[in-house]
Design an enzyme around this catalytic site. Structure first.
Site, PDB file in Angstrom:
ATOM      1  N   SER A   1      31.787  -4.327  39.179  1.00 19.41           N
ATOM      2  CA  SER A   1      31.719  -5.750  38.843  1.00 19.41           C
ATOM      3  C   SER A   1      30.643  -6.469  39.658  1.00 19.41           C
ATOM      4  O   SER A   1      29.864  -7.272  39.119  1.00 19.41           O
ATOM      5  CB  SER A   1      33.074  -6.419  39.079  1.00 19.41           C
ATOM      6  OG  SER A   1      34.046  -5.922  38.193  1.00 19.41           O
TER       7      SER A   1
ATOM      8  N   ARG B   1      26.769  -8.200  38.591  1.00 20.28           N
ATOM      9  CA  ARG B   1      26.444  -9.584  38.932  1.00 20.28           C
ATOM     10  C   ARG B   1      25.241  -9.674  39.854  1.00 20.28           C
ATOM     11  O   ARG B   1      24.408 -10.585  39.726  1.00 20.28           O
ATOM     12  CB  ARG B   1      27.675 -10.252  39.572  1.00 20.28           C
ATOM     13  CG  ARG B   1      28.800 -10.528  38.566  1.00 20.28           C
ATOM     14  CD  ARG B   1      30.132 -10.772  39.297  1.00 20.28           C
ATOM     15  NE  ARG B   1      31.185 -11.257  38.400  1.00 20.28           N
ATOM     16  CZ  ARG B   1      31.921 -10.475  37.605  1.00 20.28           C
ATOM     17  NH1 ARG B   1      31.713  -9.156  37.599  1.00 20.28           N
ATOM     18  NH2 ARG B   1      32.866 -11.001  36.846  1.00 20.28           N
TER      19      ARG B   1
ATOM     20  N   ASP C   1      42.731  -3.333  34.993  1.00 19.90           N
ATOM     21  CA  ASP C   1      42.072  -2.045  34.741  1.00 19.90           C
ATOM     22  C   ASP C   1      42.872  -0.861  35.273  1.00 19.90           C
ATOM     23  O   ASP C   1      42.520   0.291  34.987  1.00 19.90           O
ATOM     24  CB  ASP C   1      40.683  -2.028  35.374  1.00 19.90           C
ATOM     25  CG  ASP C   1      39.703  -2.924  34.638  1.00 19.90           C
ATOM     26  OD1 ASP C   1      39.867  -3.100  33.417  1.00 19.90           O
ATOM     27  OD2 ASP C   1      38.786  -3.454  35.286  1.00 19.90           O
TER      28      ASP C   1
ATOM     29  N   ARG D   1      44.249   0.359  25.312  1.00 20.72           N
ATOM     30  CA  ARG D   1      44.706   1.078  26.496  1.00 20.72           C
ATOM     31  C   ARG D   1      46.221   1.116  26.615  1.00 20.72           C
ATOM     32  O   ARG D   1      46.770   2.027  27.239  1.00 20.72           O
ATOM     33  CB  ARG D   1      44.113   0.443  27.765  1.00 20.72           C
ATOM     34  CG  ARG D   1      42.772   1.000  28.127  1.00 20.72           C
ATOM     35  CD  ARG D   1      42.348   0.571  29.509  1.00 20.72           C
ATOM     36  NE  ARG D   1      40.969   0.984  29.733  1.00 20.72           N
ATOM     37  CZ  ARG D   1      40.117   0.356  30.519  1.00 20.72           C
ATOM     38  NH1 ARG D   1      40.506  -0.728  31.158  1.00 20.72           N
ATOM     39  NH2 ARG D   1      38.888   0.793  30.671  1.00 20.72           N
TER      40      ARG D   1
ATOM     41  N   ARG E   1      38.718   5.233  31.866  1.00 18.74           N
ATOM     42  CA  ARG E   1      39.917   5.158  32.711  1.00 18.74           C
ATOM     43  C   ARG E   1      41.035   6.060  32.175  1.00 18.74           C
ATOM     44  O   ARG E   1      41.816   6.621  32.954  1.00 18.74           O
ATOM     45  CB  ARG E   1      40.367   3.713  32.866  1.00 18.74           C
ATOM     46  CG  ARG E   1      39.282   2.846  33.525  1.00 18.74           C
ATOM     47  CD  ARG E   1      39.780   1.542  34.061  1.00 18.74           C
ATOM     48  NE  ARG E   1      38.666   0.682  34.405  1.00 18.74           N
ATOM     49  CZ  ARG E   1      37.941   0.764  35.526  1.00 18.74           C
ATOM     50  NH1 ARG E   1      38.232   1.691  36.427  1.00 18.74           N
ATOM     51  NH2 ARG E   1      36.933  -0.063  35.747  1.00 18.74           N
TER      52      ARG E   1
END
EC number: 2.5.1.19
Length: 450
Positions: free
Chosen positions: A36, A40, A331, A362, A407
């Site tokens: 993340s 950015r 997540d 998910r 994931r």
């Protein structure tokens, strides 16, 4: 310079992999850099005046796609060494010559739409099959309120053509679904809006944009409001270059630590893990489950506190995971569901509707992962109940359909490390989108993944 922005080439892992019980799971690994913050940092540096240096950038497929897109918009983005990047910003982005292909990255495409919105340009955003199935309207709707025009595929999905403007309107907006990506897109667009843009979150999400942007000179603030958060940005202030050292990713750290809990023969430690409260929900749930876990402060990077986290194998108990925890671990539910399978008793997780709009559904896929390996589960519209079987009693032996979701692939392999029989996942290629060092780290701990 080492290259024009590509990480060193390594043979790509792809196809099926099988995980089985190992004679040893223990050791110490450094946390993988946070995805993340890597996204950015590249975007903010790409808009800033001057040259920024980024240390410890996550060189995953997702982040490299963002770096390529920022380069296409006019910034000079170069890799200078292992995890070392230099970005000469372009304070006025331009229309790219071709499509901006963000691959599998939801964070990359949604945040970049917000960042690009504040410039006089036209850009067409695309992605892979998985990303093209994910909803973009949640970002496009507030951007249109600010003055952007968009053309999207059916259902507000990719490809999306965005026409930005240097005369955006400031807005006050409450996202209907808790999403750091939506909030960040609005705040990045608000850097160029006339007046103050405000995002009101009833349930606070991760605030990495609010923490990182001021390092580049943005007039951006945040304040807590009970369980919520109010973020503000005043437009018109020029960004300046900054140097950023990316902290360790708590989402990636969850996988080796989970292996230590469900299959460990000794302690597993991951060092330099970011402890931002909006990202740390899984570790608080593990404490609730009675995990033998120690969290030792280890300084800070990029304004984020770090810790070294150690787990040891032991008895876990099922717990009730309430909806208010979801934003801080959205997540991590696939790997939590795997850990819950090795606990004693029932784990009931609620408030999970957002999981149905990730790289895959998910929620349903996590239930299918467990069911294929002999674990009793109950799937609701926004809930998942896992009937734990205790350490050493999870049958395994199943095939996990990963649905192009990194994931799920990693969670399935961790399950196999502790199950009675080997567990196979149908493909591992997408793991490189978020955690390119996964197989090296797991092998170093003693994992048998063939």
């Amino acid at each position: 310079m080492v290259s024009n922005g590509k990480a060193a080439e390594h043979p790509a892992a792809s196809g099926p992999r099988t995980a089985r019980r190992s004679s040893r799971i223990e050791g110490i690994r450094a946390a993988s850099p946070d995805k993340s913050i890597s996204h950015r940092a590249i975007m903010l540096a790409g808009m800033a005046q001057g040259i920024s240096h980024i240390e410890g950038l996550l060189e995953s497929a997702d982040v490299l796609a963002t770096a390529g897109a920022v380069r296409a918009l006019g910034a000079n983005v170069e890799r200078t060494g292992d995890g070392q990047w230099q970005v000469k910003g372009a304070p006025q982005w331009r229309s790219p010559d071709g499509d901006l292909d963000l691959g599998n990255s939801g964070t990359g495409v949604r945040l970049l739409m917000g960042a690009a919105a504040r410039f006089d340009l036209t850009a067409r955003f695309t992605g892979d099959v998985s990303l093209s199935s994910r909803p973009m309207e949640r970002v496009l709707a507030p951007l249109r309120l600010m003055g952007v025009t968009t053309i999207a595929a059916d259902g507000g999905r990719l490809p999306v053509t965005l026409n930005g403007s240097t005369r955006l309107n400031a807005i006050t907006y409450t996202p209907p679904v808790a999403s750091a990506q939506v909030k960040s897109a609005i705040l990045l667009a608000g850097l160029g809006a006339m007046g103050e843009t405000v995002v009101i979150e009833p349930e606070a999400t991760r605030a990495h944009t609010e923490t990182l942007a001021p390092l580049f000179g943005a007039d951006m603030t945040m304040e807590r409001d009970g369980a919520g958060l109010v973020a503000r940005v005043r437009g018109g202030k020029a960004l300046h270059a900054a140097d950023v050292h990316v902290p360790g990713d708590p989402s990636s750290a969850a996988f080796p630590l989970a292996a230590g809990l469900v299959a460990g023969t000794g302690p597993v430690t991951v060092t330099g893990v970011m402890t931002n409260p909006a990202r740390f929900g899984l570790y608080r749930v593990l404490e609730m489950m009675g995990a033998d876990i120690s969290i030792t402060p280890a300084g800070s990077r990029a304004g984020e506190a770090l810790a070294d986290i150690t787990v040891r194998p032991g008895t876990l108990k099922g717990v009730q995971v309430e909806p208010h925890i979801a934003p801080s671990m959205i997540d991590e539910y696939p790997i939590l569901s795997v850990i819950a399978a090795f606990a004693e008793g029932v784990t009931h997780m609620t408030g999970l509707a957002e999981l149905r709009a990730k790289e895959s559904d998910r929620l349903a896929a996590s239930a299918a992962l467990l069911a294929a390996n002999g674990v009793k589960v109950e799937l609701g519209e926004d809930s998942l109940t896992v009937h734990g079987m205790g350490q050493g009693d999870v049958p395994g032996g199943g095939l996990v359909k990963t649905l192009h979701d990194h994931r799920l692939a990693m969670a399935g392999l961790v399950l196999g490390l502790g199950a009675k029989d080997p567990v196979t996942v149908d493909d591992v290629a997408m793991i490189a989108t978020s955690y390119p060092g996964f197989f090296d780290d797991m092998a170093a701990l003693g994992a048998d993944i063939a």
